[in-house]
Design a protein around this motif. Structure first.
Motif, PDB file in Angstrom:
ATOM      1  N   THR A   1      21.754  16.551  -3.067  1.00  0.00           N
ATOM      2  CA  THR A   1      20.354  16.967  -3.676  1.00  0.00           C
ATOM      3  C   THR A   1      20.199  18.264  -4.025  1.00  0.00           C
ATOM      4  N   ALA A   2      20.561  19.219  -3.381  1.00  0.00           N
ATOM      5  CA  ALA A   2      20.177  20.453  -3.547  1.00  0.00           C
ATOM      6  C   ALA A   2      21.010  20.917  -4.600  1.00  0.00           C
ATOM      7  N   ALA A   3      22.332  20.521  -5.032  1.00  0.00           N
ATOM      8  CA  ALA A   3      23.303  20.856  -6.114  1.00  0.00           C
ATOM      9  C   ALA A   3      22.746  20.501  -7.332  1.00  0.00           C
ATOM     10  N   LEU A   4      21.950  19.219  -7.125  1.00  0.00           N
ATOM     11  CA  LEU A   4      21.335  18.605  -8.406  1.00  0.00           C
ATOM     12  C   LEU A   4      20.289  19.579  -8.899  1.00  0.00           C
ATOM     13  N   LEU A   5      19.583  19.816  -8.096  1.00  0.00           N
ATOM     14  CA  LEU A   5      18.359  21.033  -8.272  1.00  0.00           C
ATOM     15  C   LEU A   5      18.993  22.212  -8.925  1.00  0.00           C
ATOM     16  N   ILE A   6      20.043  22.861  -8.268  1.00  0.00           N
ATOM     17  CA  ILE A   6      20.412  24.020  -8.770  1.00  0.00           C
ATOM     18  C   ILE A   6      21.050  23.896 -10.125  1.00  0.00           C
ATOM     19  N   VAL A   7      21.942  22.916 -10.472  1.00  0.00           N
ATOM     20  CA  VAL A   7      22.472  22.811 -11.764  1.00  0.00           C
ATOM     21  C   VAL A   7      21.477  22.297 -12.449  1.00  0.00           C
ATOM     22  N   ALA A   8      20.497  21.576 -12.222  1.00  0.00           N
ATOM     23  CA  ALA A   8      19.490  21.442 -13.319  1.00  0.00           C
ATOM     24  C   ALA A   8      18.850  22.756 -13.754  1.00  0.00           C
ATOM     25  N   VAL A   9      18.248  23.597 -12.718  1.00  0.00           N
ATOM     26  CA  VAL A   9      17.322  24.626 -13.075  1.00  0.00           C
ATOM     27  C   VAL A   9      18.450  25.668 -14.091  1.00  0.00           C
ATOM     28  N   THR A  10      19.757  25.812 -13.615  1.00  0.00           N
ATOM     29  CA  THR A  10      20.513  26.742 -14.218  1.00  0.00           C
ATOM     30  C   THR A  10      20.860  26.438 -15.615  1.00  0.00           C
ATOM     31  N   THR A  11      21.337  25.110 -16.035  1.00  0.00           N
ATOM     32  CA  THR A  11      21.578  24.641 -17.303  1.00  0.00           C
ATOM     33  C   THR A  11      20.315  24.599 -18.063  1.00  0.00           C
ATOM     34  N   LEU A  12      19.139  24.376 -17.694  1.00  0.00           N
ATOM     35  CA  LEU A  12      17.950  24.135 -18.510  1.00  0.00           C
ATOM     36  C   LEU A  12      17.485  25.734 -18.792  1.00  0.00           C
ATOM     37  N   THR A  13      17.825  26.600 -18.060  1.00  0.00           N
ATOM     38  CA  THR A  13      17.616  28.184 -18.006  1.00  0.00           C
ATOM     39  C   THR A  13      18.423  28.444 -19.438  1.00  0.00           C
ATOM     40  N   ALA A  14      19.750  28.187 -19.127  1.00  0.00           N
ATOM     41  CA  ALA A  14      20.741  28.833 -20.139  1.00  0.00           C
ATOM     42  C   ALA A  14      20.578  28.137 -21.455  1.00  0.00           C
ATOM     43  N   LEU A  15      19.916  26.979 -21.468  1.00  0.00           N
ATOM     44  CA  LEU A  15      19.911  26.216 -22.799  1.00  0.00           C
ATOM     45  C   LEU A  15      19.261  26.876 -23.843  1.00  0.00           C
ATOM     46  N   PRO A  16      18.132  27.416 -23.567  1.00  0.00           N
ATOM     47  CA  PRO A  16      17.350  28.206 -24.758  1.00  0.00           C
ATOM     48  C   PRO A  16      18.320  29.140 -25.544  1.00  0.00           C
ATOM     49  N   ALA A  17      19.111  30.146 -24.724  1.00  0.00           N
ATOM     50  CA  ALA A  17      20.034  30.975 -25.585  1.00  0.00           C
ATOM     51  C   ALA A  17      21.128  30.138 -26.531  1.00  0.00           C
ATOM     52  N   HIS A  18      21.568  29.093 -26.064  1.00  0.00           N
ATOM     53  CA  HIS A  18      22.360  28.393 -26.998  1.00  0.00           C
ATOM     54  C   HIS A  18      21.590  27.500 -28.085  1.00  0.00           C
ATOM     55  N   ALA A  19      20.677  27.474 -27.803  1.00  0.00           N
ATOM     56  CA  ALA A  19      19.491  26.935 -28.715  1.00  0.00           C
ATOM     57  C   ALA A  19      19.129  27.837 -29.861  1.00  0.00           C
ATOM     58  N   ARG A  20      19.050  29.061 -29.467  1.00  0.00           N
ATOM     59  CA  ARG A  20      18.581  30.078 -30.511  1.00  0.00           C
ATOM     60  C   ARG A  20      19.871  30.403 -31.510  1.00  0.00           C
ATOM     61  N   ALA A  21      20.973  30.318 -30.932  1.00  0.00           N
ATOM     62  CA  ALA A  21      22.260  30.469 -31.586  1.00  0.00           C
ATOM     63  C   ALA A  21      22.684  29.392 -32.550  1.00  0.00           C
ATOM     64  N   ARG A  22      21.971  28.331 -32.395  1.00  0.00           N
ATOM     65  CA  ARG A  22      21.937  27.052 -33.216  1.00  0.00           C
ATOM     66  C   ARG A  22      23.357  26.264 -32.807  1.00  0.00           C
ATOM     67  N   ARG A  23      23.771  26.225 -31.353  1.00  0.00           N
ATOM     68  CA  ARG A  23      24.750  25.670 -30.945  1.00  0.00           C
ATOM     69  C   ARG A  23      24.603  24.366 -30.400  1.00  0.00           C
ATOM     70  N   VAL A  24      23.285  24.037 -30.137  1.00  0.00           N
ATOM     71  CA  VAL A  24      23.009  22.581 -29.691  1.00  0.00           C
ATOM     72  C   VAL A  24      22.858  21.587 -30.660  1.00  0.00           C
ATOM     73  N   ARG A  25      23.527  20.569 -30.345  1.00  0.00           N
ATOM     74  CA  ARG A  25      23.187  19.300 -31.110  1.00  0.00           C
ATOM     75  C   ARG A  25      22.249  18.337 -30.436  1.00  0.00           C
ATOM     76  N   TRP A  26      21.155  18.567 -30.970  1.00  0.00           N
ATOM     77  CA  TRP A  26      20.045  18.140 -30.045  1.00  0.00           C
ATOM     78  C   TRP A  26      19.975  16.385 -30.185  1.00  0.00           C
ATOM     79  N   ARG A  27      20.311  16.077 -31.292  1.00  0.00           N
ATOM     80  CA  ARG A  27      20.236  14.292 -31.704  1.00  0.00           C
ATOM     81  C   ARG A  27      21.358  14.016 -30.819  1.00  0.00           C
ATOM     82  N   THR A  28      22.459  14.393 -30.684  1.00  0.00           N
ATOM     83  CA  THR A  28      23.653  13.863 -30.105  1.00  0.00           C
ATOM     84  C   THR A  28      23.661  14.151 -28.689  1.00  0.00           C
TER      85      THR A  28
END
Length: 258
Positions: free
Chosen positions: A46-73
């Motif tokens: 449970t703790a690992a899920l919480l840690i991974v969720a926070v980490t990935t969603l925090t790192a996501l905006p930087a990739h989104a700004r670089a236009r690397r995220v395929r949102w629909r896919t």
């Protein structure tokens, strides 16, 4: 103080894995929480899920700004796994700790095998095709892979990036950089879905461990991308694969002995 330092060190390694490889972080987070910080398997997943969720969603905006995220896919792929992640999270409450440990050990060994396996040679350039839309990947296969990824996330507390990245590349034909970025969206969504049924029965969440662990993971994820550029993604894959093989052996022995 020792537990705090261990949480910070382990969190940094998990963040580096997520930032550099787009996955593999939770495969190291769960054993670190169990064997270094002495959480029981249910609380650790449970703790690992919480840690991974926070980490990935925090790192996501930087990739989104670089236009690397395929949102629909990414959203479609994640949607296939959300019900399975919720189901897996509910089933995890009834799974014996030894079964969770053995299942996680098997998945860690699979992840290490995939990381150590030889790279597939690049396909030869295709002949010019007739005008028309490119063939779409099989929806049935995409849904099946997304659901399997979600079930593993919910049941074993893994984000599943080591499965999501190759699936996004091979099934949906995303370039590797976009697959790594899009996998963060998939991992974050699946982790949050798996947390919902777990939090109601998780009891006490050890925030003195989870908080520093998550903070170090977030900072480590920012450095992971730079580390990958300096050392090379293949080198990092081998390092993490060796660590995962050691973890799988330790956890499998623990499951057999208990």
């Amino acid at each position: 103080m020792t537990a705090l330092l261990l949480a910070l060190a382990a969190g940094a390694v998990v963040g580096l894995a997520l930032g550099a490889l787009g996955g593999g972080g939770s495969m190291l987070a769960v054993p670190a929480l169990i064997y270094l910080l002495h959480l029981d398997p249910a609380t650790a997943t449970t703790a690992a899920l919480l840690i991974v969720a926070v980490t990935t969603l925090t790192a996501l905006p930087a990739h989104a700004r670089a236009r690397r995220v395929r949102w629909r896919t990414g959203l479609l792929f994640a949607a296939a796994g959300l019900p399975a992640a919720t189901l897996g999270g509910a089933l995890s409450r009834y799974a014996p700790p030894a079964a969770l440990t053995a299942g996680f050990a098997g998945l860690a060994a699979l992840a290490a095998w995939r990381m150590l396996g030889p790279r597939r040679p690049a396909p030869p350039p295709a002949a010019p095709a007739a005008p028309g839309p490119a063939p779409a990947p099989s929806p049935t296969r995409s849904l099946a892979v997304g659901a399997a990824l979600g079930l593993a996330t919910g049941l074993l507390g893994v984000g599943g990036g080591f499965l999501a990245v190759p699936a996004l590349v091979s099934l949906l034909a995303l370039p590797m950089t976009e697959a790594v970025a899009t996998s963060l969206l998939v991992i974050g969504a699946n982790s949050l879905a798996a947390l919902v049924p777990r939090l109601g029965s998780a009891g006490h969440v050890p925030w003195t461990v989870v908080g520093p662990f998550a903070a170090a993971a977030v900072l480590g994820a920012w450095d992971g991308k730079r580390l990958a550029a300096r050392l090379g993604g293949r080198t990092l894959q081998r390092v993490f694969a060796a660590a995962l093989l050691s973890v799988a052996t330790l956890m499998l022995a623990d499951a057999i002995l208990h």
